[in-house]
Design a protein around this motif. Sequence first.
Motif, mmCIF file in Angstrom:
data_model
loop_
_atom_site.group_PDB
_atom_site.id
_atom_site.type_symbol
_atom_site.label_atom_id
_atom_site.label_comp_id
_atom_site.label_asym_id
_atom_site.label_seq_id
_atom_site.Cartn_x
_atom_site.Cartn_y
_atom_site.Cartn_z
ATOM 1 N N SER A 200 24.595 3.313 -32.005
ATOM 2 C CA SER A 200 23.614 2.263 -32.203
ATOM 3 C C SER A 200 22.531 2.741 -33.180
ATOM 4 O O SER A 200 22.320 3.944 -33.328
ATOM 5 C CB SER A 200 22.991 1.925 -30.847
ATOM 6 O OG SER A 200 22.481 0.637 -30.842
ATOM 7 N N GLY B 244 26.027 -1.791 -33.598
ATOM 8 C CA GLY B 244 25.334 -0.569 -33.988
ATOM 9 C C GLY B 244 24.570 -0.639 -35.288
ATOM 10 O O GLY B 244 24.040 0.380 -35.751
ATOM 11 N N GLU C 67 30.227 -6.673 -32.891
ATOM 12 C CA GLU C 67 29.371 -6.924 -31.729
ATOM 13 C C GLU C 67 27.910 -6.557 -31.991
ATOM 14 O O GLU C 67 27.387 -5.641 -31.372
ATOM 15 C CB GLU C 67 29.869 -6.095 -30.542
ATOM 16 C CG GLU C 67 31.288 -6.393 -30.125
ATOM 17 C CD GLU C 67 31.793 -5.444 -29.056
ATOM 18 O OE1 GLU C 67 32.597 -5.886 -28.235
ATOM 19 O OE2 GLU C 67 31.402 -4.258 -29.054
ATOM 20 N N GLY D 37 24.024 -6.460 -31.639
ATOM 21 C CA GLY D 37 23.056 -6.810 -30.602
ATOM 22 C C GLY D 37 21.662 -6.693 -31.209
ATOM 23 O O GLY D 37 21.020 -7.687 -31.577
ATOM 24 N N ARG D 38 21.244 -5.432 -31.376
ATOM 25 C CA ARG D 38 19.913 -5.129 -31.896
ATOM 26 C C ARG D 38 19.592 -5.887 -33.185
ATOM 27 O O ARG D 38 18.506 -6.446 -33.338
ATOM 28 C CB ARG D 38 19.834 -3.625 -32.172
ATOM 29 C CG ARG D 38 18.460 -3.130 -32.556
ATOM 30 C CD ARG D 38 18.526 -1.708 -33.101
ATOM 31 N NE ARG D 38 19.358 -0.812 -32.348
ATOM 32 C CZ ARG D 38 18.923 -0.002 -31.372
ATOM 33 N NH1 ARG D 38 17.659 0.022 -31.055
ATOM 34 N NH2 ARG D 38 19.771 0.794 -30.740
ATOM 35 N N ARG E 268 11.534 2.602 -24.873
ATOM 36 C CA ARG E 268 12.175 3.285 -26.008
ATOM 37 C C ARG E 268 11.372 4.466 -26.571
ATOM 38 O O ARG E 268 11.958 5.501 -26.888
ATOM 39 C CB ARG E 268 12.550 2.284 -27.101
ATOM 40 C CG ARG E 268 13.532 1.195 -26.585
ATOM 41 C CD ARG E 268 14.149 0.364 -27.695
ATOM 42 N NE ARG E 268 15.122 1.123 -28.461
ATOM 43 C CZ ARG E 268 14.892 1.670 -29.612
ATOM 44 N NH1 ARG E 268 13.710 1.520 -30.190
ATOM 45 N NH2 ARG E 268 15.820 2.357 -30.223
ATOM 46 N N TYR F 142 13.628 7.620 -26.273
ATOM 47 C CA TYR F 142 14.287 8.052 -27.525
ATOM 48 C C TYR F 142 13.300 8.506 -28.593
ATOM 49 O O TYR F 142 13.660 8.619 -29.761
ATOM 50 C CB TYR F 142 15.082 6.896 -28.152
ATOM 51 C CG TYR F 142 15.907 6.063 -27.218
ATOM 52 C CD1 TYR F 142 17.003 6.606 -26.553
ATOM 53 C CD2 TYR F 142 15.615 4.714 -27.031
ATOM 54 C CE1 TYR F 142 17.780 5.815 -25.721
ATOM 55 C CE2 TYR F 142 16.394 3.920 -26.195
ATOM 56 C CZ TYR F 142 17.476 4.490 -25.545
ATOM 57 O OH TYR F 142 18.237 3.698 -24.724
ATOM 58 N N TYR G 27 16.399 -4.363 -26.481
ATOM 59 C CA TYR G 27 16.263 -3.251 -25.531
ATOM 60 C C TYR G 27 14.821 -3.036 -25.074
ATOM 61 O O TYR G 27 14.421 -1.919 -24.763
ATOM 62 C CB TYR G 27 16.859 -1.962 -26.126
ATOM 63 C CG TYR G 27 18.292 -2.144 -26.579
ATOM 64 C CD1 TYR G 27 19.300 -2.307 -25.648
ATOM 65 C CD2 TYR G 27 18.619 -2.201 -27.936
ATOM 66 C CE1 TYR G 27 20.618 -2.509 -26.051
ATOM 67 C CE2 TYR G 27 19.935 -2.400 -28.346
ATOM 68 C CZ TYR G 27 20.925 -2.544 -27.396
ATOM 69 O OH TYR G 27 22.225 -2.747 -27.794
HETATM 70 N N1 LLP Z 1 29.076 -3.038 -28.439
HETATM 71 C C1 LLP Z 1 29.101 -2.061 -27.512
HETATM 72 C C2 LLP Z 1 30.361 -1.716 -26.868
HETATM 73 C C3 LLP Z 1 27.925 -1.388 -27.183
HETATM 74 O O1 LLP Z 1 27.960 -0.431 -26.269
HETATM 75 C C4 LLP Z 1 26.705 -1.742 -27.824
HETATM 76 C C5 LLP Z 1 25.464 -1.055 -27.496
HETATM 77 C C6 LLP Z 1 26.739 -2.779 -28.774
HETATM 78 C C7 LLP Z 1 27.940 -3.406 -29.056
HETATM 79 C C8 LLP Z 1 25.510 -3.257 -29.486
HETATM 80 O O2 LLP Z 1 24.902 -2.272 -30.249
HETATM 81 P P1 LLP Z 1 23.674 -2.665 -31.192
HETATM 82 O O3 LLP Z 1 24.215 -3.612 -32.259
HETATM 83 O O4 LLP Z 1 22.668 -3.345 -30.366
HETATM 84 O O5 LLP Z 1 23.207 -1.378 -31.732
HETATM 85 N N2 LLP Z 1 19.251 1.212 -25.317
HETATM 86 C C9 LLP Z 1 19.504 1.755 -26.631
HETATM 87 C C10 LLP Z 1 20.717 1.144 -27.266
HETATM 88 C C11 LLP Z 1 21.975 1.308 -26.450
HETATM 89 C C12 LLP Z 1 23.134 0.605 -27.083
HETATM 90 C C13 LLP Z 1 24.266 0.541 -26.147
HETATM 91 N N3 LLP Z 1 25.390 -0.137 -26.642
HETATM 92 C C14 LLP Z 1 18.266 1.542 -27.487
HETATM 93 O O6 LLP Z 1 17.286 1.000 -27.010
HETATM 94 O O7 LLP Z 1 18.248 1.953 -28.631
#
Ligand code: LLP
Length: 432
Positions: free
Chosen positions: A207, A245, A287, A289-290, A327, A331, A387
């Motif tokens: 991520s 990510g 996928e 998210g962030r 966060r 982190y 998050y």
């Molecule tokens: N797909 C899977 C299988 C995941 O495990 C995650 C995030 C995503 C998609 C989405 O990732 P993004 O696009 O949001 O980076 N709590 C941490 C982040 C943990 C992410 C976990 N998995 C933070 O606050 O930085």
Amino acid sequence: MFGTMRNNVGILEIGGVKTTSLVEQYGTPLYVMDLLLIEENILKYKLFFQSKHFKTNIIYASKAFLCKGICQIIEKYDINIDAVSDGELYSIKSSGIDMQRVHMHGNNKSETELEMCLDYGVKSIIIDNEEEIEKLSKNCQLKNKKIQVMLRLNIGIEAHTHEYIQTAKHSSKFGISILDNRIEEIIKKIIEDENLEFLGFHCHIGSQIFEINAFYEAIKIMVKFTKLVSEKLDIIIPEINLGGGFGVFYSVGDTPIDIEYLMTALIKCLEENLEKEQLKIEKISIEPGRSIVANAGTTLYRVGAKKKTFDDTNYIFVDGGMTDNIRPALYQAKYIALVANKMNDIKDELVSVAGKCCESSDVIVKGIKLQKTVVDDIVAICSTGAYGHSMASNYNKLRVPAVVFVKNGRSYLGIKRETYEELVKNDLPIDI
Ligand code: LLP
């Protein structure tokens, strides 16, 4: 400043609404979500993650931020959503959206979670480990249902991000390594199971990633591996899921790649690799998210006190902290702060913005130049949309703040502030 954030004669405005009015109406701390920016981000993904050679699928990672309002947006823009727990499944289901939009993740799915997936009728389950194959198959048999599945792979890429949010190192707890000598056997187990319909492979390399090469590398490996398996086992593998990510800007030093450029580049890389390997794939999913919600979120706090320590650290104390944004403590995440009601003043005070929790690491921003503040000023922390709320806690029995969506001069309460009663609603007196 992101999206619709504006300086309106010295007052921070988001979605055409003054933040000073928002805190008056909803109180502090308050998460403010810029609806237009969320919608724009989704539309960018839909527009630029497209190819003539395969279908594409955007799956929003709900762990970044989940509520009914978000589910409504998912449905409105016709994208999909993931879940990793019974609670996320339940929240999504209770929003009333079509459960065929849901893809289920998790490295330790319980019987209840697998049952819920089948009862709710989710679209697919991403299998993480061998035990899950049997557990799921047994549940399918009991319910006389079939389910589409993918297998999560660990492709061994170390993306340069914080250690805690890397997921594809060899030691990672997620997925099955492509180097595992049992991988073929595990895949066969899925394929041969008549309750499961094997769609293909999934990976998620971490991520908050800024390096495009990490994604290129992931694509290369995923395409190669899919080709290899389809030949070896003589099967057609219709789908690949590349996970999320994609990094965002939080603070100086962050170098995100904009969605348009990144998606165009990833599509090109996918097309080239599929061509090179002579592999036909029906659908590719991502996928994010962030990158859909982070910059759309701003947290508003009220200043309650100030303190200059013996070593000359200037603290501004705000009425939230690590409970609504873990966060920085978890982190060492960095954020930009603004004084929302004094946007035109000169920034000449070097301060640290600290929360109110009994924890020394409860400092949201360390050493930032801000406008001179007094008690009752409003401090805004930018880019807290991902998050933040989803990782909120009740430490020190602080109540989880409200979430308000804003757009075109209107505000929409998306999540109410937790009440005192809710804080103790599960407490029971014990018979002593
Ligand atoms: N797909 C899977 C299988 C995941 O495990 C995650 C995030 C995503 C998609 C989405 O990732 P993004 O696009 O949001 O980076 N709590 C941490 C982040 C943990 C992410 C976990 N998995 C933070 O606050 O930085």
